[in-house]
Design an enzyme around this catalytic site. Structure first.
Site, PDB file in Angstrom:
ATOM      1  N   ASN A  10       5.383   8.426  -2.101  1.00  0.00           N
ATOM      2  CA  ASN A  10       5.808   8.090  -0.737  1.00  0.00           C
ATOM      3  C   ASN A  10       7.281   7.705  -0.792  1.00  0.00           C
ATOM      4  O   ASN A  10       7.620   6.563  -1.077  1.00  0.00           O
ATOM      5  CB  ASN A  10       4.954   6.928  -0.208  1.00  0.00           C
ATOM      6  CG  ASN A  10       5.353   6.508   1.203  1.00  0.00           C
ATOM      7  OD1 ASN A  10       6.109   7.217   1.875  1.00  0.00           O
ATOM      8  ND2 ASN A  10       4.864   5.369   1.650  1.00  0.00           N
ATOM      9  N   TRP A  11       8.133   8.696  -0.518  1.00  0.00           N
ATOM     10  CA  TRP A  11       9.583   8.449  -0.572  1.00  0.00           C
ATOM     11  C   TRP A  11      10.014   7.747   0.700  1.00  0.00           C
ATOM     12  O   TRP A  11       9.995   8.347   1.778  1.00  0.00           O
ATOM     13  CB  TRP A  11      10.358   9.765  -0.648  1.00  0.00           C
ATOM     14  CG  TRP A  11      10.333  10.454  -1.966  1.00  0.00           C
ATOM     15  CD1 TRP A  11       9.675  10.083  -3.102  1.00  0.00           C
ATOM     16  CD2 TRP A  11      11.033  11.665  -2.286  1.00  0.00           C
ATOM     17  NE1 TRP A  11       9.910  10.982  -4.097  1.00  0.00           N
ATOM     18  CE2 TRP A  11      10.738  11.966  -3.634  1.00  0.00           C
ATOM     19  CE3 TRP A  11      11.868  12.518  -1.571  1.00  0.00           C
ATOM     20  CZ2 TRP A  11      11.262  13.082  -4.268  1.00  0.00           C
ATOM     21  CZ3 TRP A  11      12.378  13.642  -2.208  1.00  0.00           C
ATOM     22  CH2 TRP A  11      12.081  13.906  -3.543  1.00  0.00           C
ATOM     23  N   LYS A  12      10.449   6.502   0.549  1.00  0.00           N
ATOM     24  CA  LYS A  12      10.884   5.766   1.747  1.00  0.00           C
ATOM     25  C   LYS A  12      12.390   5.900   1.958  1.00  0.00           C
ATOM     26  O   LYS A  12      12.952   5.263   2.838  1.00  0.00           O
ATOM     27  CB  LYS A  12      10.474   4.300   1.627  1.00  0.00           C
ATOM     28  CG  LYS A  12       8.958   4.139   1.473  1.00  0.00           C
ATOM     29  CD  LYS A  12       8.540   2.703   1.419  1.00  0.00           C
ATOM     30  CE  LYS A  12       7.108   2.603   0.922  1.00  0.00           C
ATOM     31  NZ  LYS A  12       6.658   1.223   0.800  1.00  0.00           N
ATOM     32  N   HIS A  93      -0.034   3.381   7.424  1.00  0.00           N
ATOM     33  CA  HIS A  93       0.686   2.576   6.421  1.00  0.00           C
ATOM     34  C   HIS A  93       1.024   1.212   7.041  1.00  0.00           C
ATOM     35  O   HIS A  93       1.359   1.134   8.231  1.00  0.00           O
ATOM     36  CB  HIS A  93       1.960   3.310   5.989  1.00  0.00           C
ATOM     37  CG  HIS A  93       2.580   2.718   4.762  1.00  0.00           C
ATOM     38  ND1 HIS A  93       3.276   1.530   4.795  1.00  0.00           N
ATOM     39  CD2 HIS A  93       2.574   3.121   3.469  1.00  0.00           C
ATOM     40  CE1 HIS A  93       3.687   1.240   3.560  1.00  0.00           C
ATOM     41  NE2 HIS A  93       3.263   2.189   2.741  1.00  0.00           N
ATOM     42  N   GLU A  95       3.529  -0.565   6.886  1.00  0.00           N
ATOM     43  CA  GLU A  95       4.875  -0.674   7.466  1.00  0.00           C
ATOM     44  C   GLU A  95       4.882  -0.124   8.893  1.00  0.00           C
ATOM     45  O   GLU A  95       5.569  -0.643   9.768  1.00  0.00           O
ATOM     46  CB  GLU A  95       5.884   0.053   6.562  1.00  0.00           C
ATOM     47  CG  GLU A  95       6.164  -0.772   5.312  1.00  0.00           C
ATOM     48  CD  GLU A  95       6.587   0.039   4.103  1.00  0.00           C
ATOM     49  OE1 GLU A  95       6.860   1.235   4.220  1.00  0.00           O
ATOM     50  OE2 GLU A  95       6.624  -0.567   3.010  1.00  0.00           O
ATOM     51  N   GLU A 163      -3.919  -0.523  -0.119  1.00  0.00           N
ATOM     52  CA  GLU A 163      -2.575  -1.037  -0.366  1.00  0.00           C
ATOM     53  C   GLU A 163      -2.472  -2.463   0.177  1.00  0.00           C
ATOM     54  O   GLU A 163      -2.205  -2.647   1.380  1.00  0.00           O
ATOM     55  CB  GLU A 163      -1.529  -0.181   0.360  1.00  0.00           C
ATOM     56  CG  GLU A 163      -1.339   1.204  -0.192  1.00  0.00           C
ATOM     57  CD  GLU A 163       0.090   1.706   0.037  1.00  0.00           C
ATOM     58  OE1 GLU A 163       0.741   2.037  -0.947  1.00  0.00           O
ATOM     59  OE2 GLU A 163       0.545   1.742   1.182  1.00  0.00           O
ATOM     60  N   GLY A 169       6.228  -3.315  -2.612  1.00  0.00           N
ATOM     61  CA  GLY A 169       7.655  -3.579  -2.830  1.00  0.00           C
ATOM     62  C   GLY A 169       7.970  -4.962  -3.363  1.00  0.00           C
ATOM     63  O   GLY A 169       9.129  -5.374  -3.356  1.00  0.00           O
ATOM     64  N   SER A 201       3.406  -1.649  -5.610  1.00  0.00           N
ATOM     65  CA  SER A 201       4.117  -2.008  -6.843  1.00  0.00           C
ATOM     66  C   SER A 201       3.562  -1.342  -8.104  1.00  0.00           C
ATOM     67  O   SER A 201       3.567  -1.940  -9.173  1.00  0.00           O
ATOM     68  CB  SER A 201       4.163  -3.532  -7.012  1.00  0.00           C
ATOM     69  OG  SER A 201       4.994  -4.102  -6.031  1.00  0.00           O
ATOM     70  N   GLY A 222       5.491   4.009  -4.099  1.00  0.00           N
ATOM     71  CA  GLY A 222       6.698   3.982  -3.284  1.00  0.00           C
ATOM     72  C   GLY A 222       7.932   4.016  -4.165  1.00  0.00           C
ATOM     73  O   GLY A 222       8.336   5.073  -4.653  1.00  0.00           O
ATOM     74  N   GLY A 223       8.504   2.855  -4.422  1.00  0.00           N
ATOM     75  CA  GLY A 223       9.783   2.745  -5.141  1.00  0.00           C
ATOM     76  C   GLY A 223       9.859   3.556  -6.425  1.00  0.00           C
ATOM     77  O   GLY A 223      10.835   4.286  -6.647  1.00  0.00           O
TER      78      GLY A 223
HETATM   79  P1  13P Z   1       5.880   0.341  -3.649  1.00  0.00           P
HETATM   80  O1  13P Z   1       5.310   1.221  -4.745  1.00  0.00           O
HETATM   81  O2  13P Z   1       7.371   0.441  -3.539  1.00  0.00           O
HETATM   82  O3  13P Z   1       5.371  -1.054  -3.753  1.00  0.00           O
HETATM   83  O4  13P Z   1       5.345   0.935  -2.260  1.00  0.00           O
HETATM   84  C1  13P Z   1       3.989   1.158  -2.126  1.00  0.00           C
HETATM   85  C2  13P Z   1       3.771   1.896  -0.884  1.00  0.00           C
HETATM   86  O5  13P Z   1       3.966   1.395   0.201  1.00  0.00           O
HETATM   87  C3  13P Z   1       3.309   3.274  -1.011  1.00  0.00           C
HETATM   88  O6  13P Z   1       2.849   3.755   0.203  1.00  0.00           O
END
Ligand code: 13P
Length: 239
Positions: A10-12, A93, A95, A163, A169, A201, A222-223
């Site tokens: 998941n590229w933010k 998600h 967010e 999640e 994050g 994470s 994510g990251g």
């Molecule tokens: P991180 O891996 O950066 O914690 O993000 C997780 C995420 O929200 C994947 O959808």
């Protein structure tokens, strides 16, 4: 039975070197049964679709509208995602729930629309730190799951992503026993077998432990997915 583990990126934010990322991740997939789904921002979907051809990787988006068509300036429909080559879409998600005020009912409608267009929804559910500390996490998450799941046909496919919001994050993750307990509670509510992935994470230091858990069918990253070398290491940490 779910044979290959999922590795969902998941590229933010934008990663400029898309071809290099795809090349490095493809190498990590060699000789493995990993199912990789790349979910870049909308603006990169078309370019990603071109470089993913023949790589065995799938393409996903990070949201879609609940309606197939209509006057919804700025929104992207499941139909549009299909047209650009997506097979998957992340929905619900945390967010988006927090920043775009998406309710369970809205997420449910999006899941239904995605399914109607042949997309596999990656449905995100998870609790806040407050709920975790109150001891009600399993109850809340399973209620959220049921509220977001529409009626499904036998051939509909869905991926569930647990999640915990407090793990996204932050560098914090639940203990392996906590992931197992939550996944067991989620699986009890599912009428059909759906892959269940963990997100929050996931990194090169904890991926092997998380991916070794019997209830974990993959990870949503994510990251650490922005860096091809790190994401490749996570793939190699799979079963
Ligand atoms: P991180 O891996 O950066 O914690 O993000 C997780 C995420 O929200 C994947 O959808």
């Amino acid at each position: 039975m779910i044979t290959a583990q999922y590795f969902i990126a998941n590229w933010k934010m934008n990663v400029p070197a898309l071809p290099v990322w795809v090349r490095d991740v493809s190498q990590a997939m060699l000789g493995r049964e990993a199912q990789v789904v790349l979910c870049p921002p909308f603006t990169r979907l078309s370019a990603a679709q071109m470089v993913l051809t023949d790589t065995g990787m799938a393409l996903g988006a990070q949201d879609c509208h609940a309606q197939e068509n209509g006057a919804y300036t700025g929104d992207v429909s499941a139909l549009m995602l299909r047209q650009v080559g997506c097979t998957h879409v992340i929905l619900g998600h945390s967010e988006r729930r927090a920043q775009h005020h998406e309710t369970d009912a809205m997420v449910r409608a999006k899941v239904a629309c995605a399914l109607a267009h042949g997309l596999t929804p990656i449905l995100c559910i998870g609790e806040s730190l407050e709920v975790r500390e109150s001891g009600d996490a399993e109850k809340m998450v399973t209620q959220q799951l049921l509220a977001c799941m529409p009626d499904m046909d036998d051939d509909d496919e869905i991926i569930i992503a647990y999640e915990p919001i407090w793990a996204i994050g932050t560098g914090k993750t639940p203990g392996c026993d906590e992931i197992e307990a939550m996944h067991a509670a989620i699986k009890k509510q599912l009428h059909k077998r759906a892959p269940l992935v963990y997100g929050g994470s996931v990194n090169i230091g904890n991926a092997a432990d998380i991916l070794a858990l019997p209830s974990v069918d993959g990870v949503l990253v994510g990251g650490a997915s922005l860096d091809a070398a790190q994401f490749a290491t996570i793939i190699n940490a799979g079963k």
